[in-house]
Design an enzyme around this catalytic site. Sequence first.
Site, mmCIF file in Angstrom:
data_model
loop_
_atom_site.group_PDB
_atom_site.id
_atom_site.type_symbol
_atom_site.label_atom_id
_atom_site.label_comp_id
_atom_site.label_asym_id
_atom_site.label_seq_id
_atom_site.Cartn_x
_atom_site.Cartn_y
_atom_site.Cartn_z
ATOM 1 N N ASP A 167 28.077 -87.466 13.029
ATOM 2 C CA ASP A 167 28.721 -88.509 12.223
ATOM 3 C C ASP A 167 28.607 -89.851 12.934
ATOM 4 O OD1 ASP A 167 30.037 -89.638 10.096
ATOM 5 O OD2 ASP A 167 32.002 -88.804 10.587
ATOM 6 N N ARG A 171 31.216 -97.260 12.102
ATOM 7 C CA ARG A 171 32.668 -97.044 11.942
ATOM 8 C C ARG A 171 33.221 -96.089 12.994
ATOM 9 N NH1 ARG A 171 29.979 -94.472 8.001
ATOM 10 N NH2 ARG A 171 29.915 -92.229 8.230
ATOM 11 N N ASN A 172 32.344 -95.268 13.605
ATOM 12 C CA ASN A 172 32.773 -94.299 14.606
ATOM 13 C C ASN A 172 32.429 -94.717 16.030
ATOM 14 O OD1 ASN A 172 33.979 -92.645 12.731
ATOM 15 N ND2 ASN A 172 32.108 -91.458 12.369
ATOM 16 N N ASP A 185 35.074 -90.291 17.546
ATOM 17 C CA ASP A 185 35.147 -89.442 16.355
ATOM 18 C C ASP A 185 34.211 -88.255 16.370
ATOM 19 O OD1 ASP A 185 36.971 -90.322 13.935
ATOM 20 O OD2 ASP A 185 36.503 -92.016 15.231
#
Length: 306
Positions: A167, A171-172, A185
């Site tokens: 992932d 955003r992570n 994350d």
Amino acid sequence: ADQNQVVVPYSNVSMGHQAIPRDQLRSVRELGHGAFGRVFLAEARGITEGLKVTLVAVKTLQDGASKSDKADLMKELDLMKKLPDNANVVRLLGFSVEKDPPYIIVEYLSRGDLKTLLHKHIGKVGRVYSNLHGGSTSLTAKDLMKFAKDVADGMAFISSQQCIHRDLAARNVLVAEDMTCKVSDFGLARDVMNIRVYEHRSQGRLPLRWMAIESLIHDVYTAESDVWSYGVLLWEIVTLGARPYPAMTTEMMVEKLQSGYRMPKPKNCQLELYDMMLACWQEDPGDRPSFAMISDELNKRMNVGK
Ligand code: ADE
């Protein structure tokens, strides 16, 4: 164990654990939330040496979270426990799982996630002179390269630990006060020693626009599919956090990727950097560079013209 204990692994000295009471955490504010999880900022007493108060991020579940959401959070914790500390990976400080909801306690990174940070700088890149006013409101091309390099280093470490992230996206990635980027994350991450490489993943909540072509079509996740996602992350950095494949539905995206389409070179993107994206998006996973190769390449680029 006491239900109120926060278990703290001794920092990179041994794999032993030190427990401190949960009530030594004082919630300050929410940092973010999704459908199933939420993260809050807290003051922790005694989590580092002595009675010092440390700001930490506490990752936990939303009220309505299901058993499988909880299982995912516990898997994330198990994986983080196995990863030795690295400067470009968000560090685990402790956890408290004897009692619901479970807590994962990680270092607090004051500049938040990379995607939001990039967004805030739209229209400001390259205005080096504004630094004369003492502010850090502008990002230079060099800053962007450093972000890319930090993430590549974090991922080179993660893959060296036989771990797949699955992932990887802006955003992570979290950004520290000194602008160091750290991979975060691990909710979808897996230890490759414990899974079949062909593990299938339940539908829903999939980061489709970051996924490699073989993940989209055959549900296959490897270090090489993380490299594809890294290519999309590079694109996010260069576009200051734009949404990948703008104006395309995910169905269109999958279809076009299969026929050989790749996102075009963003405006103001150096050709060498675009070439790196294209290398990450090679159809054959074996043709993609490793994170170590990407890191070396970025290092060379950053030292040019220094
Ligand atoms: N948002 C989610 N996790 C965070 C962290 N560790 N630090 C700052 N903001 C966050």
